[in-house]
Write a protein that holds these residues in place. Structure first.
Motif, PDB file in Angstrom:
ATOM      1  N   LEU A 189      33.160  -0.617  -3.923  1.00  0.00           N
ATOM      2  CA  LEU A 189      32.525   0.403  -4.762  1.00  0.00           C
ATOM      3  C   LEU A 189      32.418  -0.037  -6.217  1.00  0.00           C
ATOM      4  O   LEU A 189      31.855   0.693  -7.040  1.00  0.00           O
ATOM      5  CB  LEU A 189      33.303   1.719  -4.671  1.00  0.00           C
ATOM      6  N   ASN A 190      32.948  -1.202  -6.548  1.00  0.00           N
ATOM      7  CA  ASN A 190      32.914  -1.724  -7.911  1.00  0.00           C
ATOM      8  C   ASN A 190      33.521  -0.724  -8.903  1.00  0.00           C
ATOM      9  O   ASN A 190      32.985  -0.469  -9.986  1.00  0.00           O
ATOM     10  CB  ASN A 190      31.481  -2.081  -8.318  1.00  0.00           C
ATOM     11  N   GLU A 191      34.690  -0.168  -8.534  1.00  0.00           N
ATOM     12  CA  GLU A 191      35.347   0.831  -9.376  1.00  0.00           C
ATOM     13  C   GLU A 191      36.108   0.178 -10.532  1.00  0.00           C
ATOM     14  O   GLU A 191      36.602  -0.951 -10.422  1.00  0.00           O
ATOM     15  CB  GLU A 191      36.325   1.665  -8.538  1.00  0.00           C
ATOM     16  N   ASP A 192      36.191   0.917 -11.615  1.00  0.00           N
ATOM     17  CA  ASP A 192      37.022   0.513 -12.751  1.00  0.00           C
ATOM     18  C   ASP A 192      38.465   0.913 -12.433  1.00  0.00           C
ATOM     19  O   ASP A 192      38.854   2.069 -12.590  1.00  0.00           O
ATOM     20  CB  ASP A 192      36.524   1.216 -14.014  1.00  0.00           C
ATOM     21  N   VAL A 193      39.271  -0.050 -11.973  1.00  0.00           N
ATOM     22  CA  VAL A 193      40.625   0.217 -11.501  1.00  0.00           C
ATOM     23  C   VAL A 193      41.634  -0.212 -12.556  1.00  0.00           C
ATOM     24  O   VAL A 193      41.655  -1.376 -12.984  1.00  0.00           O
ATOM     25  CB  VAL A 193      40.897  -0.510 -10.169  1.00  0.00           C
ATOM     26  N   ARG A 194      42.465   0.737 -12.984  1.00  0.00           N
ATOM     27  CA  ARG A 194      43.551   0.463 -13.917  1.00  0.00           C
ATOM     28  C   ARG A 194      44.867   0.801 -13.217  1.00  0.00           C
ATOM     29  O   ARG A 194      45.049   1.922 -12.744  1.00  0.00           O
ATOM     30  CB  ARG A 194      43.418   1.321 -15.174  1.00  0.00           C
ATOM     31  N   LEU A 195      45.767  -0.153 -13.133  1.00  0.00           N
ATOM     32  CA  LEU A 195      47.047   0.078 -12.483  1.00  0.00           C
ATOM     33  C   LEU A 195      48.050   0.616 -13.494  1.00  0.00           C
ATOM     34  O   LEU A 195      48.264   0.023 -14.559  1.00  0.00           O
ATOM     35  CB  LEU A 195      47.585  -1.213 -11.861  1.00  0.00           C
TER      36      LEU A 195
END
Length: 667
Positions: free
Chosen positions: A637-643
């Motif tokens: 989904l090409n998500e902006d993922v921040r852990l």
């Protein structure tokens, strides 16, 4: 969230539904194909599903090949109860049940990796998953048999560089893959063979990646930071290992050597790089039935020479060094018929010289420190009626002697006891209780200088006390049939928990007020970590359709000081797959809730995200070789993922959509 409660409720109802249980009873074909995976880090070498004190997960075979990434953190980050520190592509360390750093011990073939990855999140683990036969995750009290630093658990990378069995003909595999998100190129391979009674092993890995693509913004909520790639997220790694052993009916004895070089970027605003190098030498020997009362005697020893330089504009700023010698003797006694006891006892020693010195004449981050450790341990297992019991004890003495500060000595005791009750065929309930102590690390005691990669000026406290942890864990599981599930709940109370408190004070590299380095003080407080995990699987090994649903949550906080920093987000996920003798495919979804449980010095909550991954592979026979063509997709989904577990969550998102394709030859 409603979707999480609905998913878990449906899973539990499905688990006890009579129709499903009837289907389980009819599955004899697939059950016959299931091979028990041996957990090599277990003192009694039990199977993955037989652990009492150590809830275990073993990644091997196709599952490992699908998940392997540029780092151990990336490889393991979607496992139950495991997250990642995510300090760029080159440095990502596993975090287990909200515990990180020195509380999670990293092993290679049952011996410490002896790197400095536990000191700071920007330091990479000096072990390579691309050439691993399997990766073992052990959570719980029995992991303490490998050291007081394993309060949170351990990860053991098994590459079997010292062969334990003779191969009738040369075997091995070679794999090459390409990833689109970072223009990554990776070649790895292993080879095993035998000449007479001499077993031989060779493995190697080579990886090059450029700065990886990100979905949109580099800095969270800052429209001016839009860019295509994350600066300083490149990696270049080389690793080669060789080993041999003499193998006979009495057992085996062997040696191995390996060399690792790893050059990777740190995607902070400073844009530094780390140049890491390690030479490692190991000895391992097992003698079967050395005495009438002993099942086996094992002697292991390892020497590691580790260095890395933190580079600022290509110039070394801080030089880290760790030279370590470790030895371990394990004696496994035969079952005692009068008491039914079966167990292992042994001793372990470690001798290290560690330092983090300024390369430019400024204050040293950590002075040269000589540490010695002596430990004795015992683990026993027995049956009492329907109950299976397991108990472990460990005593450890740690001495830290710096050249420029006062010496500290710590006496540490650990103990654990647990029981497994199979209350009906295929179902069991378990409970464990443990007590563990950890000595403060060298950096926690004696730090006194800048750390360029994290832009902190670290200040240790030589008066720190040892940590004391008390843990209770309960588990309920279904262990037979096509449908299997487990639920774990735990609570951990830690006295004198050591953490780095980042203040508002700013210093320059020489320790003068003002500058770019935020002060980080090592302090202590009483901490509590509690959480739960649930997982249900369908036909995880057999042909045809398979599936999995899972959820995990963990919450850590300090008395009178708020939340622990870098706490993992609550997660829920599901996967579905299909297998045939030649084709295999799968689709996986993971949802993480927004994380707003922030420590006092943290300012930015992390938003929720959805990760969708997929895989497809085809295997064909080519003479005596299995040739596998594979395709994997991550973050479709090409998500902006921040852990929430990453110190760089504000400025360094995870990679965007990544398609990896390659070919693997196994012979």
């Amino acid at each position: 969230m409603n979707i999480e409660r609905t998913l878990l409720a449906s899973a539990l109802l499905l688990a006890f539904h009579p129709a499903v249980r009837a289907a389980d009873d009819q599955q004899t074909i697939n059950e016959g194909k299931i091979q028990q995976v041996v957990v090599t880090a277990s003192p009694l070498r039990n199977g993955e599903g037989d652990q009492i004190l150590t809830p275990a997960k073993v990644l091997a075979g196709d599952e490992l090949r699908d998940k392997v990434g540029n780092s151990l953190g990336e490889t393991l980050q979607n496992e139950l109860g495991v997250s990642a520190s995510a300090f760029g592509a080159g440095a990502s360390r596993p975090i287990i049940r909200g515990m990180e750093g020195s509380r999670v011990k990293m092993l290679e073939n049952g011996m410490a990796t002896s790197d400095v990855s536990g000191l700071s999140n920007d330091h990479a683990v000096a072990s390579e998953g691309a050439v691993a036969r399997q990766i073992e995750i052990l959570r719980g009290p029995a992991a303490l048999l490998y050291g007081s630093g394993a309060i949170g658990g351990l990860v053991n990378v098994v590459n079997e560089r010292i062969p334990t069995a003779l191969e009738p003909k040369p075997t091995g595999q070679i794999e090459t893959r390409y990833s689109t998100v970072d223009d990554g190129k990776n070649v790895s391979g292993t080879l095993d063979g035998a000449v007479g009674k001499l077993g031989l092993h060779l493995d190697g890995n080579m990886r090059n990646t450029d700065d990886y693509q990100i979905p949109d913004l580099r800095v969270m909520n800052d429209p001016t930071s839009r860019m295509n790639r994350l600066p300083n997220s490149d990696t270049r790694e080389r690793n080669v290992g060789v080993g041999g052993s003499y193998i006979d009916d009495w057992g085996y004895a062997g040696l191995s050597a390996s060399h690792l070089t790893n050059f990777y970027g740190i995607p902070t605003n400073a844009g530094s790089h780390i140049d890491q190098r390690q030479n490692r030498y190991d000895f391992d020997s097992v003698v079967k039935n050395p005495l009438a009362s002993l099942e086996s005697a094992r002697v292991k020893a390892g020497y590691t020479d580790y260095h890395h330089a933190e580079l600022d504009d290509g110039v070394p700023a801080t030089l880290f060094s760790n030279k370590s010698f470790e030895s371990r003797i394990e004696l496994t006694h035969k079952p005692l018929t009068s008491l039914g006891l079966h167990g292992t006892f042994g001793i372990q020693t470690e001798n290290t010289h560690f330092s983090a010195l300024s390369a430019q004449g400024g204050p040293d981050t950590v002075p040269v420190t000589h540490s010695t450790t002596q430990a004795a341990f015992l683990v026993e297992e027995w049956k009492q009626g329907p109950l299976r019991w397991n108990a472990g004890l460990r005593y450890e003495n740690v001495d830290r002697k710096p050249v420029s500060n006062r010496e500290r000595t710590f006496d540490l005791g650990s103990g654990s006891i647990g029981a497994l009750w199979p209350f009906t065929p295929g179902y069991s309930f378990g409970a464990t209780l443990s007590y563990a102590q950890r000595a403060p690390g060298t950096e926690e005691l004696y730090s006194g200088g800048p750390h360029d990669a994290t832009l902190t000026f670290d200040v240790g406290d030589p008066d720190l006390h040892k940590e004391t942890s008390r843990n209770l864990e309960l588990s309920l599981q279904k262990t037979s049939g096509l449908l299997r599930w487990r639920v774990n709940a735990y609570r951990n109370n830690v006295n004198n928990f050591i953490y780095g408190h980042v203040t508002d004070a700013m210093f320059d590299e020489d320790g003068n007020p003002g500058g770019d380095f935020r002060q980080r003080l090592f302090q202590q407080a009483k901490a509590h970590i509690q959480g739960a995990e649930a997982e249900m699987t369908w036909n995880q090994i057999g042909m045809g359709w398979n599936g999995r649903v899972f959820a995990d949550t963990s919450h850590g906080y300090l008395d009178d000081a708020g939340n622990l920093p870098l706490q993992p987000a609550d997660r829920v996920g599901a996967s579905i797959g299909y297998r045939q003798p030649h084709w295999r495919t799968g689709l996986e979804w993971t949802h993480a809730r927004g994380q707003e449980r922030l420590a006092a010095f943290e300012t930015t909550p992390t938003p929720a995200y959805n990760l969708v991954d997929a895989n497809l592979s085809y295997t064909q026979k080519f003479d005596s070789m299995d040739l596998t063509y594979f395709l994997t997709a991550k973050n479709l989904l090409n998500e902006d993922v921040r852990l929430s577990t990453s110190l760089l969550k504000d400025i360094a998102p995870l990679p965007g959509r990544n398609i990896t394709f390659g070919v693997r030859a196994k012979f």
